[in-house]
Design an enzyme around this catalytic site. Structure first.
Site, PDB file in Angstrom:
ATOM      1  N   GLU A   1      53.837  32.132  44.483  1.00 25.93           N
ATOM      2  CA  GLU A   1      53.173  31.763  43.265  1.00 25.93           C
ATOM      3  C   GLU A   1      52.978  30.350  43.127  1.00 25.93           C
ATOM      4  O   GLU A   1      52.826  29.516  42.235  1.00 25.93           O
ATOM      5  CB  GLU A   1      53.719  32.202  41.908  1.00 25.93           C
ATOM      6  CG  GLU A   1      55.340  32.049  41.917  1.00 25.93           C
ATOM      7  CD  GLU A   1      55.713  30.519  41.920  1.00 25.93           C
ATOM      8  OE1 GLU A   1      55.904  29.781  42.785  1.00 25.93           O
ATOM      9  OE2 GLU A   1      55.690  29.971  40.725  1.00 25.93           O
ATOM     10  N   TRP A   2      52.819  29.867  44.435  1.00 21.25           N
ATOM     11  CA  TRP A   2      52.461  28.424  44.742  1.00 21.25           C
ATOM     12  C   TRP A   2      53.357  27.204  44.272  1.00 21.25           C
ATOM     13  O   TRP A   2      52.812  26.175  44.109  1.00 21.25           O
ATOM     14  CB  TRP A   2      51.139  28.145  44.520  1.00 21.25           C
ATOM     15  CG  TRP A   2      50.049  29.310  44.625  1.00 21.25           C
ATOM     16  CD1 TRP A   2      49.668  29.918  45.642  1.00 21.25           C
ATOM     17  CD2 TRP A   2      49.400  30.073  43.326  1.00 21.25           C
ATOM     18  NE1 TRP A   2      49.072  31.165  45.589  1.00 21.25           N
ATOM     19  CE2 TRP A   2      48.720  31.234  44.490  1.00 21.25           C
ATOM     20  CE3 TRP A   2      49.113  30.003  42.243  1.00 21.25           C
ATOM     21  CZ2 TRP A   2      47.894  32.156  43.504  1.00 21.25           C
ATOM     22  CZ3 TRP A   2      48.168  30.937  41.540  1.00 21.25           C
ATOM     23  CH2 TRP A   2      47.755  31.896  42.497  1.00 21.25           C
ATOM     24  N   GLY A   3      54.479  27.771  43.818  1.00 24.16           N
ATOM     25  CA  GLY A   3      55.602  26.576  43.439  1.00 24.16           C
ATOM     26  C   GLY A   3      55.146  26.371  41.957  1.00 24.16           C
ATOM     27  O   GLY A   3      55.899  25.373  41.400  1.00 24.16           O
ATOM     28  N   ASP A   4      54.265  27.037  41.355  1.00 29.04           N
ATOM     29  CA  ASP A   4      53.692  26.591  39.982  1.00 29.04           C
ATOM     30  C   ASP A   4      55.041  26.864  39.007  1.00 29.04           C
ATOM     31  O   ASP A   4      55.115  26.002  37.736  1.00 29.04           O
ATOM     32  CB  ASP A   4      52.721  27.541  39.208  1.00 29.04           C
ATOM     33  CG  ASP A   4      51.429  27.111  39.987  1.00 29.04           C
ATOM     34  OD1 ASP A   4      51.304  26.132  40.807  1.00 29.04           O
ATOM     35  OD2 ASP A   4      50.375  27.819  39.510  1.00 29.04           O
ATOM     36  N   ASN A   5      55.982  27.808  39.248  1.00 25.51           N
ATOM     37  CA  ASN A   5      56.893  27.969  38.191  1.00 25.51           C
ATOM     38  C   ASN A   5      58.367  27.718  38.775  1.00 25.51           C
ATOM     39  O   ASN A   5      59.262  28.308  38.593  1.00 25.51           O
ATOM     40  CB  ASN A   5      56.909  29.439  37.858  1.00 25.51           C
ATOM     41  CG  ASN A   5      55.555  29.870  37.122  1.00 25.51           C
ATOM     42  OD1 ASN A   5      55.311  29.584  35.817  1.00 25.51           O
ATOM     43  ND2 ASN A   5      54.658  30.285  38.075  1.00 25.51           N
TER      44      ASN A   5
ATOM     45  N   ASP B   1      47.557  26.431  48.550  1.00 28.52           N
ATOM     46  CA  ASP B   1      47.198  26.765  49.854  1.00 28.52           C
ATOM     47  C   ASP B   1      47.073  25.674  50.951  1.00 28.52           C
ATOM     48  O   ASP B   1      46.454  24.744  50.770  1.00 28.52           O
ATOM     49  CB  ASP B   1      45.750  27.547  50.014  1.00 28.52           C
ATOM     50  CG  ASP B   1      46.015  29.058  49.446  1.00 28.52           C
ATOM     51  OD1 ASP B   1      47.118  29.346  48.666  1.00 28.52           O
ATOM     52  OD2 ASP B   1      44.974  29.659  49.175  1.00 28.52           O
TER      53      ASP B   1
ATOM     54  N   ASP C   1      51.151  37.774  45.611  1.00 31.38           N
ATOM     55  CA  ASP C   1      50.348  36.697  45.096  1.00 31.38           C
ATOM     56  C   ASP C   1      50.323  36.468  43.564  1.00 31.38           C
ATOM     57  O   ASP C   1      51.026  37.135  42.748  1.00 31.38           O
ATOM     58  CB  ASP C   1      49.178  36.708  45.749  1.00 31.38           C
ATOM     59  CG  ASP C   1      48.456  35.481  45.991  1.00 31.38           C
ATOM     60  OD1 ASP C   1      48.894  34.394  45.477  1.00 31.38           O
ATOM     61  OD2 ASP C   1      47.346  35.444  46.882  1.00 31.38           O
TER      62      ASP C   1
HETATM   63  C1  GLA Z   1      45.961  32.642  47.645  1.00 33.38           C
HETATM   64  C2  GLA Z   1      47.290  32.621  48.579  1.00 33.38           C
HETATM   65  C3  GLA Z   1      46.644  32.598  49.739  1.00 33.38           C
HETATM   66  C4  GLA Z   1      45.918  33.992  50.296  1.00 33.38           C
HETATM   67  C5  GLA Z   1      44.773  34.226  49.041  1.00 33.38           C
HETATM   68  C6  GLA Z   1      44.247  35.553  49.427  1.00 33.38           C
HETATM   69  O1  GLA Z   1      45.110  31.699  47.560  1.00 33.38           O
HETATM   70  O2  GLA Z   1      47.870  31.392  48.279  1.00 33.38           O
HETATM   71  O3  GLA Z   1      47.711  32.485  50.831  1.00 33.38           O
HETATM   72  O4  GLA Z   1      47.070  34.881  50.234  1.00 33.38           O
HETATM   73  O5  GLA Z   1      45.290  34.113  48.056  1.00 33.38           O
HETATM   74  O6  GLA Z   1      43.103  35.871  48.531  1.00 33.38           O
END
Ligand code: GLA
Length: 403
Positions: free
Chosen positions: A182-186, A204, A149
């Protein structure tokens, strides 16, 4: 002189041999289960063992699901005196190796979560500064998959941080699928092909059709928000490296129709299929959706091409995914809140995929049509396709070339 050159050469070989991910671990999108969406940090070994049992009992294993991944909250709040990560002694009294052994005894694979930052998103010890040590712990526990993460990473360079963990895993020597989060941020779709096997493309997910729910500094997105968030990233997906649309919310409160659409879309988009529901209490309909082998086969097609939106007219979105053997998957989604009578003239819509140079003249080439959710043959493309699609539901078909 010769000695120095030799040493330099050896050094070069050693860094280049570390600087790669394990190949061959995710030639098709990974299939599995993750604890986060339903349980948050409220996890323990009894729960995980019961989930592993359900993999067998309810046909998930048979359908191809393999990984059982513990998300945030599996660790004790502190490392031990030697800086090693330890499993939370109350939640996981038998330790991670014993849990891995149990999961392996079922013919399944075991995954863990950590974070590139100083602490995880839920405040447990992160891997920053401990990457090689943590990788050795995972290898010693026989871990097969690491979700990594991006919380609490001030000033860290994402590509560099993920490469460090990749190299640490490689050096530890146990093949481990590396799931970048890393959620696509980079924009990992631009650099992560050689770093990880899958990368999250958004923040998420949440269990709704198209909502966005704010949590202060960040927000969670429903199924269609996620699908629509990134443009032009499909070329980054392929065998060994996937755009990850997040763990699924199938069985977590949407309607059965919406769950079918969610599952169909994750399959069309060649996303990893990581279940996020409580398998112990899943309804018959949820199990039926998640174990649908004909839909999973679209996701697992060996070409590994991510599908795309082909058209969007009169509340019907049509998505297309080229498959092996000149076959195609098409998904018709009813985006409206009323049933729609579909009347689709194949001959008026040539299909194709510019990115992969595939085109079909639908007047010349005829295909048989298979309905993947109802497991029925629907004739061939010489006739109109007619069907009622309920609100937020799908008609997902596979076209196979007629001889
Ligand atoms: C982030 C991730 C989630 C999960 C939580 C755990 O938000 O994107 O998928 O792993 O952390 O804290």
């Amino acid at each position: 002189m010769i000695k120095n050159t030799l040493l330099a050469l050896l050094f070069l070989i050693s860094i280049t041999s570390n600087a790669q991910k394990f190949e061959g671990l995710a030639e098709t999108p990974p299939l599995g289960w993750n604890s986060w969406n339903t349980f948050g940090t409220d996890i323990n070994e009894k729960l995980v063992m019961e989930i592993a049992d359900k993999f067998e009992e309810l046909g998930f294993k048979d359908a191809g699901y393999e990984y059982i991944v513990l998300d945030d909250g599996w660790m004790a709040k502190e490392r031990d005196a030697n800086g090693n990560l330890v499993a939370d002694p109350v939640k996981f009294p038998s330790g991670m190796k014993a849990l891995a052994d149990y999961i392996h005894s079922k013919g399944l694979k075991f995954g863990l979560y950590n974070c590139a930052g100083y602490t995880t998103c839920a405040g447990y010890p992160g891997s920053r500064g401990y990457e090689y040590q943590d990788a050795r712990s995972y290898a010693s526990w026989d871990v097969d998959y690491l979700k990594y993460d991006w919380c609490n990473t001030p000033k860290l360079n994402a590509e560099g941080a993920y490469m460090t963990m990749r190299d640490a895993l490689k050096t530890a020597g146990r093949p481990i699928v590396f799931s970048i989060c890393e959620w696509g941020d980079n924009k990992p779709w631009e650099w992560a092909e050689d770093v990880g096997h899958l990368w999250r493309v958004t923040g998420d997910i949440i269990n709704c059709w198209d909502c966005e729910v704010g949590h202060g500094s960040w927000s969670s997105s429903g199924v269609w928000k996620i699908i629509n968030m990134r443009k032009n990233i499909r070329k980054a997906a392929g065998p060994g490296h996937w755009n990850d649309l997040d763990m699924m919310e199938v069985g977590n409160g949407m309607t059965d129709a919406e769950d079918r659409t969610h599952f169909a879309m994750w399959s069309m988009l060649a996303s990893p299929l990581i279940m996020g529901n409580d398998l112990r209490t899943a309804s018959k309909e949820t199990i039926k959706t998640l174990t649908n082998k004909e839909v999973i086969a679209v996701n697992q097609d060996k070409l590994g091409i991510q599908g795309f939106r082909f058209s969007n007219e009169n509340n019907i979105e049509i998505w297309i995914k080229p498959l092996d053997n000149d076959a195609w998957a098409l998904t018709f989604v009813n985006m409206s809140d009323k049933p729609i009578q579909l009347d689709y003239d194949w001959e008026k819509h040539n299909i194709g995929d510019d990115l992969n140079g595939k085109y079909v003249d639908m007047k010349k080439t005829k295909f048989t049509i298979r309905d993947l959710f109802n497991h029925k043959d629907l004739g061939d493309t010489s006739k109109h396709l007619q069907s009622v699609i309920e609100s937020h539901d799908v008609l997902m078909v596979k076209l196979d070339k007629k001889n």
